[in-house]
Design a protein around this motif. Structure first.
Motif: not given
Length: 148
Positions: A46-51, A54-57, A74-83
């Motif tokens: 859930l923390v990963l999903s929320i991260a 929040n980055l989208f926001k 493409t940054e933050g958690v999106f730099g490690h997984t596209r989804n």
């Protein structure tokens, strides 16, 4: 199914897990207190999903699956997984499966969620991203994996 947003599908699967696991009396393979490890796994997901959300926001971009994408994040958690949001939901479902005692039905439901997410939601979003961002999105796909 187009109107069924991923967080709603996630909740449907959590409820289905509980109903199948407890209501149908499937055998539990992980007893107390070991099943409590599922809380940690679910929370991490859930923390990963929320991260991701929040980055989208912060980037002021659309988060709704079936609306047009307007920013390629493409940054933050999106730099490690596209989804990261879907990956987080899948991890959380695995955590709930453990928490509910590890019934095979719970793990099968978590797998079904991944399959539906991969073939329906992600496929739809990737087509939209490719149409909108073209070569920039293709390069991102070469650098970052779909799941992990």
């Amino acid at each position: 199914m187009r109107k069924l947003l991923p967080p709603v599908l996630f909740l449907v699967f959590v409820i289905a897990m509980a109903l199948l696991c407890w209501g149908m009396g499937f055998s539990h393979r992980i007893g107390y207190p070991y099943n409590l490890a599922g809380l940690v796994v679910a929370a991490a997901g859930l923390v990963l999903s929320i991260a991701g959300k929040n980055l989208f926001k912060r980037r002021h971009t659309n988060i709704l699956t079936f609306n047009e994408p307007d920013v390629l994040v493409t940054e933050g958690v999106f730099g490690h997984t596209r989804n990261p949001m879907y990956l987080g939901f899948a991890i959380a479902l695995m955590g709930f499966a453990i928490l509910l005692g590890g019934a095979v039905s719970s793990f099968l439901l978590a797998g079904l969620f991944v399959l539906i997410t991969d073939r329906w939601y992600i496929a739809f979003e990737e087509n939209a991203m490719r149409r909108r961002f073209g070569a920039e999105y293709d390069e991102y796909c070469r650098r970052v994996r779909r799941w992990v």
